[in-house]
Design a protein around this motif. Structure first.
Motif, PDB file in Angstrom:
ATOM      1  N   LEU A 125       1.169  -1.296  -0.546  1.00 11.16           N
ATOM      2  CA  LEU A 125      -0.167  -0.141   0.207  1.00 11.16           C
ATOM      3  C   LEU A 125       1.281   1.187  -0.183  1.00 11.16           C
ATOM      4  O   LEU A 125       2.090   0.828   0.473  1.00 11.16           O
ATOM      5  N   ARG A 156      -1.420   8.297   0.808  1.00 10.68           N
ATOM      6  CA  ARG A 156      -3.177   7.681   0.407  1.00 10.68           C
ATOM      7  C   ARG A 156      -3.515   6.883   2.004  1.00 10.68           C
ATOM      8  O   ARG A 156      -4.618   7.358   2.419  1.00 10.68           O
ATOM      9  N   MET A 157      -2.686   5.639   2.334  1.00 10.26           N
ATOM     10  CA  MET A 157      -4.030   5.491   3.504  1.00 10.26           C
ATOM     11  C   MET A 157      -3.648   5.918   4.724  1.00 10.26           C
ATOM     12  O   MET A 157      -4.570   6.090   5.471  1.00 10.26           O
ATOM     13  N   ARG A 158      -2.578   7.708   4.780  1.00  5.18           N
ATOM     14  CA  ARG A 158      -2.968   8.291   5.763  1.00  5.18           C
ATOM     15  C   ARG A 158      -3.303   8.681   5.631  1.00  5.18           C
ATOM     16  O   ARG A 158      -4.456  10.159   6.514  1.00  5.18           O
ATOM     17  N   LEU A 195      -6.710   8.878   5.537  1.00  7.13           N
ATOM     18  CA  LEU A 195      -8.019   8.319   4.950  1.00  7.13           C
ATOM     19  C   LEU A 195      -7.927   8.777   7.079  1.00  7.13           C
ATOM     20  O   LEU A 195      -9.406   8.148   7.004  1.00  7.13           O
ATOM     21  N   PHE A 250      -8.867   0.322   1.598  1.00  6.48           N
ATOM     22  CA  PHE A 250      -7.831   0.250   1.321  1.00  6.48           C
ATOM     23  C   PHE A 250      -7.428  -0.142   0.310  1.00  6.48           C
ATOM     24  O   PHE A 250      -5.969  -0.016  -0.078  1.00  6.48           O
ATOM     25  N   CYS A 304      -5.593   2.162  -1.540  1.00  6.81           N
ATOM     26  CA  CYS A 304      -4.598   2.123  -1.362  1.00  6.81           C
ATOM     27  C   CYS A 304      -3.820   1.496  -2.162  1.00  6.81           C
ATOM     28  O   CYS A 304      -1.911   2.025  -1.513  1.00  6.81           O
ATOM     29  N   THR A 308      -4.338  -4.145   8.978  1.00  6.81           N
ATOM     30  CA  THR A 308      -4.005  -3.735   7.894  1.00  6.81           C
ATOM     31  C   THR A 308      -2.875  -1.928   9.359  1.00  6.81           C
ATOM     32  O   THR A 308      -2.128  -1.186   8.773  1.00  6.81           O
ATOM     33  N   ALA A 309      -4.437  -1.242   9.026  1.00  2.00           N
ATOM     34  CA  ALA A 309      -4.639   0.392  10.221  1.00  2.00           C
ATOM     35  C   ALA A 309      -3.802   0.056  11.069  1.00  2.00           C
ATOM     36  O   ALA A 309      -2.549   1.129  10.965  1.00  2.00           O
ATOM     37  N   GLY A 361       0.484   0.612   9.353  1.00  2.00           N
ATOM     38  CA  GLY A 361       0.518   1.726   8.615  1.00  2.00           C
ATOM     39  C   GLY A 361       0.519   2.395   9.590  1.00  2.00           C
ATOM     40  O   GLY A 361       0.692   3.657   8.729  1.00  2.00           O
TER      41      GLY A 361
END
Length: 693
Positions: A78, A82-84, A86, A108, A111, A124-125, A128
């Motif tokens: 990922l 982009r994930m952060r 969120l 996700f 991402c 995953t969170a 990340g």
């Protein structure tokens, strides 16, 4: 080549290699985590192939993978930016955010970097959002013992000081990732956390440091349990509940297995696994086992496979099989009622339908544990997880009291929409998935082809043969022991036949499908056929099939799930040929056994059918053993031309191979022919003289 891109590619490869190596080491040791439990991650920089600029990436074990066997393809990849981002989306929801956190899992997918690899997991969170290059989340028994202790928060501070921080129970998800990220930011001296009711998380600046921190937490927890735990956390020994001697224990387990599998398969067929490990037997011999069993497991990875609690027989080890079965039936009815009540207490309009009310774990004092799943691996892993749970309970009770997460929280995970979605993504089961087959004479030839086909269709297969080494080698070709095992069995010996049925029950929980394939042939004219020739062929084929069918029928009836018995008979059972009286008469005996048993066993849902092959020369053990040469002499052809000779006299002019017989067995035992019994299927390319009508 772009030098910067080349350097970044090398760094990326090194990051992934280090992550896989660390994951495999951690996952290989059951003291660190259970099968398919936990996840690991690494962060690093790569070049975006579209823009040519550097991009931060997260590599994390994907959904459903196993650390011990993880490969690069099992990683989700990922983009961290982009994930952060969120987090801003999540925070914008305000007070409603926690109720919508499952939407983050779907996000996700947006991402992912490139093809993204495996599907991102719910954890995953956690990986990340924590500001550390390397993160491990594991389920060690010692760590979960602290996490499920009634005073786990106090114990965490006492055991680890300020190096490890307590996190109150929270269902895995985006908010838990934020919680741990906050702890990491507010406790710069910390190397990890104890997740209440769940497991541990650790981190490090390098892969080696993260691994070392994980192992330090696990070892420090275990050392504390060893040094401070009381000697009898499960209470005093219960009179009469100790382990039976091994031979008696396993004999009772084999006798119980078909009955128990039938109970565990009330809603849908299950494969079983038997464990009589010291941990299980000791747990069941102590006074607190019923109280603790009723509390159920705590770690989500555990109870998703073991259900919220086991079914425990409340009789001593001395209880007979008949007494035990009668009581287990009563307890099973109670268990189903309790499970339905549990579902109804917590289900709402959006909950998935109840998946089944049967137990996944059945515990029998003095004997051991029977665990169940859709396939052998799932059943085995469920048992392994309950052993983990026993270890957790021992640890928690030794220093405090065992306090798993609330029943309502267990339900929220068991019937989680995300969990349901994962189940719905599973591939459609193969035709014989969940079925257990015993094939005699299966180390070579037609029997081996049948075993191979049934395994390919999803069945668990027991390969029985006179030669144990060959049986084990044939089984090994099919895969692990979760797929097939090889055993020695002389079908003319009633004791060995019963031992084969028992071995099948202990290996896979019961039996569904028996193929009477063991056979031989001695080709001689009537006047040269000796008494010994006659007796040998009738003992192996007529008597042997009778003995196998009799023992199998008893298990099938006890199991109450129906089943199949298949006889590999012969065209010769209805066709009169020269110089073959002993073989053909024995095959005719087998053919009539099919009709007799179909009539007798139909009321139990057991189908009995026969296969009549002819001219199976290539790959046949019988023909290779000298019979081919004798039959070639009878027909006046060269032995190497015998297959073609047989094919030439058929209507279809096609040579019959062992695989063609295996195809017939697979079809006659499939759901497509669920209403067919007493049938003989010719696999002879068309021999008009052998037509049955």
């Amino acid at each position: 080549m772009n030098p910067r891109k080349s350097v970044n590619q090398q760094n990326e490869n090194r990051t992934v290699t280090e992550l896989i190596t660390r994951s495999n080491r951690l996952g290989a040791d059951p003291r660190n985590t259970n099968y398919a439990g936990g996840n690991t991650s690494a962060k690093g920089t790569a070049v975006d192939p579209v823009t040519g600029t550097d991009v931060e990436l997260l590599w994390v074990k994907g959904s459903g993978g196993d650390l011990g066997t993880l490969k690069p393809a099992g990683l989700a990849v990922l983009r961290l930016d982009r994930m952060r981002s969120l987090v801003d989306v999540y925070n914008s929801w305000g007070a409603r955010a926690i109720d919508r956190e499952d939407e983050m899992v779907a996000a996700f997918d947006y991402c992912l970097h490139g093809k993204g690899g495996a599907a991102p997991s719910i954890d995953t969170a956690m990986h990340g959002l924590v500001d550390a290059p390397h993160v491990d989340h594991l389920h060690p028994d010692s760590g979960i013992a602290i996490a499920t202790a009634a005073d786990g928060e106090r114990l965490t501070a006492e055991i680890f000081g300020d190096k490890v921080v307590w996190v109150p129970w929270r269902r895995p998800g985006f908010q838990l990732g934020l919680d741990i990220a906050k702890i990491k930011a507010e406790h710069p001296q910390a190397i990890g956390t104890i997740l209440g009711g769940h497991g541990i998380t650790a981190w490090g600046a390098t892969s080696d440091e993260a691994e070392a921190n994980s192992l330090w937490i696990i070892k420090t927890a275990q050392d504390y349990l060893d040094q401070h735990g009381k000697a009898d956390p499960f209470g005093a020994e219960l009179d009469g509940y100790g382990a039976l001697p091994e031979a008696e224990r396993r004999a009772k387990a084999a006798a119980l297995a078909p009955h128990l599998r039938g109970l565990a398969s009330t809603d849908k067929p299950m494969v079983g696994h038997f464990t009589d490990s010291a941990e299980v037997l000791e747990f069941l011999s102590r006074s607190e086992h019923r109280r603790l069993g009723e509390l159920g497991t705590s770690c989500p990875d555990h109870f998703l496979r073991t259900k919220v609690k086991p079914l425990i027989l409340d009789l001593p080890a001395s209880a007979s099989v008949e007494e035990s079965v009668a009581r287990l039936r009563e307890l099973h009815d109670q268990y189903r009622d309790d499970y339905r009540a549990y579902y109804e207490r917590h289900a709402d309009a959006d909950s998935p339908a109840m998946r089944g009310a049967d137990p996944a774990i059945i515990l029998v004092p003095g004997v051991g544990m029977f665990s169940y799943g859709a396939n052998k691996q799932t059943a085995r892993v469920a048992g392994e997880f309950y052993v983990n749970a026993i270890n957790v309970m021992r640890g928690a009770e030794s220093i405090s009291s065992y306090a798993p997460i609330d029943e309502s929280e267990k339900f929220r995970i068991e019937y989680w929409a995300l969990e349901e979605a994962k189940l719905q993504r599973l591939p459609k089961p193969r035709s014989h998935a969940g079925r257990i087959a015993l094939v005699t004479g299966a180390a070579s030839g037609i029997g081996k082809a049948i075993a191979t086909r049934l395994a390919a269709e999803g069945a668990c297969v027991v390969i029985a043969d006179l030669d144990q080494a060959k049986a084990e080698a044939a089984a090994a070709e099919l895969g692990t022991k979760d797929v097939a095992i090889g055993i020695q069995a002389d079908v003319t010996d009633p004791a060995q036949v019963q031992a084969a049925i028992d071995a099948t029950a202990l290996a896979y929980g019961g039996i569904d499908l028996v193929v009477n394939n063991a056979g031989l042939s001695i080709s001689k004219p009537l006047t040269e056929t000796t008494d010994a020739d006659w007796d040998l062929q009738h003992n192996v084929m007529a008597r042997g099939s009778f003995l196998v069918s009799r023992a199998a029928a008893a298990a099938l009836i006890a199991q109450g799930m129906g089943g199949d018995i298949v006889y590999i008979s012969s065209k010769n059972s209805v066709f009169a040929g020269p110089s073959n009286i002993a073989y053909s008469a024995a095959k005719a005996d087998q053919a009539h056994q099919v009709r007799l048993l179909a009539a007798e066993l139909g009321e139990h849902g057991v189908k009995v059918n026969g296969i009549n092959p002819d001219g199976v020369v290539r790959g046949s053990g019988i023909f290779a053993g000298g019979w081919g040469a004798k039959r070639a002499a009878v027909y006046g052809v060269k032995e190497e031309e015998l297959g073609a000779y047989y094919a030439g006299r058929t209507l279809l002019k096609r040579e019959v191979l062992p695989e063609h017989v295996a195809n017939a067995v697979a079809v006659i035992t499939s759901d497509e022919l669920s209403h067919t019994t007493g049938l003989h299927v010719p696999v002879d390319s068309g021999v008009a003289a052998a037509f049955l009508r």
